[in-house]
Design a protein around this motif. Structure first.
Motif, PDB file in Angstrom:
ATOM      1  N   MET A 191      -2.227   6.991  11.797  1.00 26.55           N
ATOM      2  CA  MET A 191      -2.876   6.029  12.680  1.00 26.55           C
ATOM      3  C   MET A 191      -3.428   4.837  11.893  1.00 26.55           C
ATOM      4  SD  MET A 191      -3.141   9.194  14.245  1.00 26.55           S
ATOM      5  CE  MET A 191      -4.727   9.988  14.403  1.00 26.55           C
ATOM      6  N   ALA A 192      -3.871   5.094  10.684  1.00 25.24           N
ATOM      7  CA  ALA A 192      -4.458   4.018   9.888  1.00 25.24           C
ATOM      8  C   ALA A 192      -3.439   2.941   9.560  1.00 25.24           C
ATOM      9  CB  ALA A 192      -5.052   4.592   8.600  1.00 25.24           C
ATOM     10  N   ASP A 193      -2.158   3.318   9.456  1.00 26.97           N
ATOM     11  CA  ASP A 193      -1.125   2.332   9.140  1.00 26.97           C
ATOM     12  C   ASP A 193      -1.010   1.253  10.214  1.00 26.97           C
ATOM     13  OD1 ASP A 193      -0.604   3.699   6.865  1.00 26.97           O
ATOM     14  OD2 ASP A 193       1.333   4.515   7.488  1.00 26.97           O
ATOM     15  N   ASP A 230      -9.071   6.125   5.365  1.00 31.39           N
ATOM     16  CA  ASP A 230      -8.042   5.094   5.507  1.00 31.39           C
ATOM     17  C   ASP A 230      -8.353   4.155   6.669  1.00 31.39           C
ATOM     18  OD1 ASP A 230      -6.689   6.154   3.374  1.00 31.39           O
ATOM     19  OD2 ASP A 230      -5.218   7.249   4.586  1.00 31.39           O
ATOM     20  N   LEU A 231      -8.858   4.708   7.763  1.00 33.65           N
ATOM     21  CA  LEU A 231      -9.226   3.863   8.904  1.00 33.65           C
ATOM     22  C   LEU A 231     -10.344   2.900   8.510  1.00 33.65           C
ATOM     23  CD1 LEU A 231      -9.117   6.490  11.800  1.00 33.65           C
ATOM     24  CD2 LEU A 231      -7.654   4.474  11.600  1.00 33.65           C
ATOM     25  N   ARG A 232     -11.324   3.405   7.795  1.00 29.85           N
ATOM     26  CA  ARG A 232     -12.419   2.537   7.341  1.00 29.85           C
ATOM     27  C   ARG A 232     -11.888   1.444   6.414  1.00 29.85           C
ATOM     28  NH1 ARG A 232     -17.010   7.142   6.557  1.00 29.85           N
ATOM     29  NH2 ARG A 232     -18.384   6.480   8.259  1.00 29.85           N
ATOM     30  N   ALA A 233     -11.033   1.843   5.487  1.00 34.95           N
ATOM     31  CA  ALA A 233     -10.490   0.871   4.538  1.00 34.95           C
ATOM     32  C   ALA A 233      -9.661  -0.196   5.241  1.00 34.95           C
ATOM     33  CB  ALA A 233      -9.641   1.595   3.485  1.00 34.95           C
ATOM     34  N   PHE A 284       0.803  -1.214   0.000  1.00 34.48           N
ATOM     35  CA  PHE A 284       0.000   0.000   0.000  1.00 34.48           C
ATOM     36  C   PHE A 284       0.844   1.275   0.000  1.00 34.48           C
ATOM     37  CE2 PHE A 284       0.721  -0.411   4.566  1.00 34.48           C
ATOM     38  CZ  PHE A 284       0.906   0.903   4.965  1.00 34.48           C
ATOM     39  N   LEU A 285       2.161   1.134   0.271  1.00 34.17           N
ATOM     40  CA  LEU A 285       3.013   2.322   0.347  1.00 34.17           C
ATOM     41  C   LEU A 285       3.069   3.045  -0.999  1.00 34.17           C
ATOM     42  CD1 LEU A 285       5.919   0.977   2.570  1.00 34.17           C
ATOM     43  CD2 LEU A 285       4.108   2.541   3.215  1.00 34.17           C
ATOM     44  N   ARG A 317     -14.165  -0.167  12.588  1.00 33.27           N
ATOM     45  CA  ARG A 317     -15.617   0.041  12.567  1.00 33.27           C
ATOM     46  C   ARG A 317     -15.954   1.438  13.071  1.00 33.27           C
ATOM     47  NH1 ARG A 317     -18.320  -2.201  16.095  1.00 33.27           N
ATOM     48  NH2 ARG A 317     -20.344  -2.028  15.089  1.00 33.27           N
ATOM     49  N   PHE A 318     -16.930   2.062  12.432  1.00 33.39           N
ATOM     50  CA  PHE A 318     -17.447   3.350  12.872  1.00 33.39           C
ATOM     51  C   PHE A 318     -18.919   3.144  13.244  1.00 33.39           C
ATOM     52  CE2 PHE A 318     -13.684   4.545  10.743  1.00 33.39           C
ATOM     53  CZ  PHE A 318     -13.308   5.805  11.191  1.00 33.39           C
TER      54      PHE A 318
END
Length: 706
Positions: free
Chosen positions: A490-492, A609-612, A477-478, A616-617
């Motif tokens: 944070m998503a990483d 990015d967090l969702r991907a 993904f980089l 969960r939201f």
């Protein structure tokens, strides 16, 4: 004629236990020792020999069992039936006057009466007694959940394993402080030096570290003391109406209470007590860092209620911090989570209030100019509130002739971006965000992983710092054209693999000059545990996630309010300034902070990015009118089986309810789980509706599906 009475072994054992318990009571509670130490030791040896010869009479609460059992290796979590709250602080007579004025105005009292006591410098704990027998002890932890340190607490002679008296409460949750007396601390360190063992830094650290020993036999070697100062859950006992009378009742149960506990009336009485205790502070046998004022009448305490994590009916009045002089060897500039640049003085090491201080904050550009602190200056250092070191001022008479005023940098010392200063603000900030400033990213990750946020256990400060600086990521993904890079958001965290963490460990070892042993297979347990903790955090609650994002001025309470009134992250991203300002408790400043945050493309990308990455939201029902439980005040007590009290409280808050820590006439209903104590009794006494867990589930299902 004299008839000799010969005791059976069981009677003899019970007699010795009673003698030793009475000796402890007279020593620790009455401060009137009844037998010499040598006689106490002789009785203990006799009891131990008898118990060894007659194991059928074994009792875990025997005084002989204080030596400690086998090491446990872990501390199990303990959920407090009644939260262990912290106290607000007063640092001046004006702060005390404001505290008393709020009480007078709220309760319409001319001269409130208080129970007053020294503020011990130790570790807060909770002791649970059932029918007079000590069954469990726990640390404060985060206030809701602590750690089970029962085995360690059993080794402390000041803590009775059985209460005195015949009519004892069915449940008595005693709150108090474990501490180390000055003389005991000094004696322990002298003995440690003679043995060549490490010494303790100060009495407070000695007390806290002792209770976190995984081997109770180590704790048993530490000279710890205990004073009780309050209550948690209680059942089967009519708690006295006055706090001071309750403390006296605890003393009759055999629990030690500070002999300095007293009563005071009004502001003048509080300040007189503060002055009196301050005058004898150095002569007291233990360290204190202030005094505590508590409304004496329990019904008045309930009327005052609570704010956030502290009662509105109590406050800690802290002593002026101890001060020392030292030299400024340098001035560094640190970059925080929100980009704020903070000047920090590097000091010639100096002991202040029992702690070695090497750095002290200079706060901001305005403060450093006002105090005119320069490299080479002799300065007065104070531990503010006896905790955070700060530079009070400069000793100008000792200033070297060649010093130069310190200038704050015009660019970020970490990423090189220009700094900015908002109008009428003292703080200057890096103009970059976390995505481009490693220092901000490091602090943002610390906040994100914190216990009250996403609660990622195992992601400590050192690990985060290395993740941000070492090029350990080698993932598709980089797409940067480089072979590897450091963590960038944070998503990483949610894309990390076992191979990534093992590469991080390899880079750390290489940097530190550690050569791995080729004969040993490297352990992956730490990496497996960290990945499991990260994965667990994917399913956190939305209020926690909103808080974890680190939006300026959005704390836990505001995050819950946003969830209650907006219901989802998408609604948050779509809310304009007017919509945000219409939310209760969100003023214009906080509303603008939120609007500015959501307007930035990098923050919207972070959400995507967090969702991907699988975070969960969870959504709730936005409550324009406050929700179906708006205006309802709910108290949770006891243990729930289907979910934690925090989770239950969050779901009730999402429906508009307000969660309170105490039962009063304003309480709408009480949710009572297993082992509910005094709150349940109070609700029944006031005729307040009580729901069991089944009733709570039915209530949630009815409203959440509506």
């Amino acid at each position: 004629m004299v008839i000799a009475y010969i005791m059976t072994p069981e009677q003899h054992i019970k007699s010795l236990r009673a003698q030793l318990a009475d000796a402890n009571y007279r020593y620790y509670v009455l401060d009137a020792p009844s037998i010499p130490d040598a006689e106490y030791d002789r009785l203990m040896r006799e009891l131990s020999a008898l118990e060894a010869a007659h194991p059928e009479f074994a009792d875990a609460n025997s005084p002989s069992q204080r030596v400690g059992g086998e090491a446990s290796g872990t501390f199990a979590p303990v959920q407090h039936d009644v939260p262990m709250l912290s106290l607000g602080n007063a640092f001046s007579a004006e702060d005390v006057a404001d505290f008393v004025r709020r009480i007078r105005d709220t309760l319409s009292l001319e001269q409130p009466e208080f129970s007053v006591e020294p503020k011990l410098d130790g570790l807060a704990i909770s002791l649970r007694y059932e029918h007079g027998r000590f069954v469990r002890g726990a640390t404060r932890g985060d206030g809701s959940t602590g750690e089970d340190v029962t085995a360690n607490l059993r080794t402390i002679r000041a803590i009775p394993l059985e209460l005195r008296g015949t009519h004892l409460p069915a449940v008595l949750d005693v709150r108090g402080e474990v501490f180390m007396k000055k003389a005991d601390f000094d004696a322990y360190n002298e003995q440690a030096l003679s043995r060549g063992d490490p010494t303790l830094a100060n009495p407070r650290n000695g007390a806290a570290g002792s209770l976190r020993q995984k081997d109770p036999r180590m704790t048993a070697q530490r000279p710890l003391s205990f004073y009780a100062y309050g209550l948690g859950a209680v059942s089967g006992w009519a708690v006295p109406e006055r706090h001071s009378d309750m403390l006296q009742a605890l003393r009759t149960f055999g629990l030690p209470v500070s002999p300095e506990v007293d009563r005071a009336v009004g502001e003048d009485g509080l300040l007189a007590y503060f002055s009196r205790i301050g005058g004898k502070r150095e002569k007291l046998p233990y360290d204190i860092d202030g005094v505590v004022y508590k409304l004496d009448q329990r019904d008045q305490q309930e009327q005052m209620g609570y704010v956030s994590r502290a009662p509105r009916w109590a406050i800690a009045h802290k002593f002026p911090a101890l001060e020392e002089m030292t030299t400024v060897e340098g001035i560094d500039v640190q970059v925080g989570r929100t980009g704020a640049l903070t000047p920090v003085a590097r000091l010639k090491p100096v002991r202040v209030a029992g702690v070695t201080v090497t750095n002290a904050t200079l706060h901001n550009e305005n403060e450093i100019r006002r105090k005119d602190v320069r490299i080479g200056d002799t300065v007065i250092v104070r531990r503010a509130g006896d905790v955070i070191p700060e530079v009070v001022g400069v000793v100008l008479e000792q200033r070297p002739a060649d010093t130069q005023p310190f200038l704050m940098p015009e660019t970020c010392p970490v990423c090189g971006a220009p700094v900015v200063r908002e109008a009428e603000q003292a703080v200057i900030r890096c103009s970059n965000g976390p995505a481009a400033c490693p220092a901000q990213l490091r602090e943002a990750l610390r906040h994100f992983a914190g216990r009250r946020a996403m609660d990622i256990e195992g992601l400590g400060d050192e690990t985060i710092a290395d993740m941000v600086t070492l090029p350990f990521l080698r993932l598709p993904f980089l797409q940067t054209g480089t072979n590897a890079q450091a963590l960038r958001s944070m998503a990483d965290l949610y894309r990390l693999t076992l191979d990534d963490l093992l590469e991080l460990k390899r880079l750390q070892d290489a940097r530190d000059g550690i050569v791995p042993d080729p004969r040993k297979k490297p352990t992956t347990r730490w990496a497996d545990n960290l990945l499991a903790a990260i994965d667990k955090s994917r399913n956190s609650s939305l209020p926690r996630l909103l808080y974890a994002l680190g939006i300026r001025d959005v704390g836990e309470s505001t995050a819950k309010t946003l969830y209650q009134h907006l219901g989802s992250v998408d609604n948050l991203l779509g809310a304009d300034l007017d919509r945000l300002q219409a939310i209760p408790d969100v003023g214009p400043v906080v509303a603008k902070r939120i609007a500015d945050w959501t307007a930035q493309a990098e923050n919207r990308q972070l959400i995507a990015d967090l969702r991907a990455a699988g975070v969960r939201f969870p959504e709730g029902q936005a409550s324009a009118g406050g929700g179906p439980l708006s205006g309802k005040t709910v108290v949770l007590t006891g243990s729930l089986q289907g979910f934690t009290r925090d989770d239950a409280g969050a779901r009730l808050e999402a429906l508009g309810a307000k969660i309170s820590g105490s039962v009063s006439k304003k309480t709408s209903f009480v949710v009572a789980g297993a082992e509910a104590g005094s709150k349940l009794a109070k609700a029944e006494e006031l005729g307040i509706q009580v729901l069991d867990e089944a009733g709570l589930i039915a209530l949630l299902n009815a409203h959440e599906s509506a």
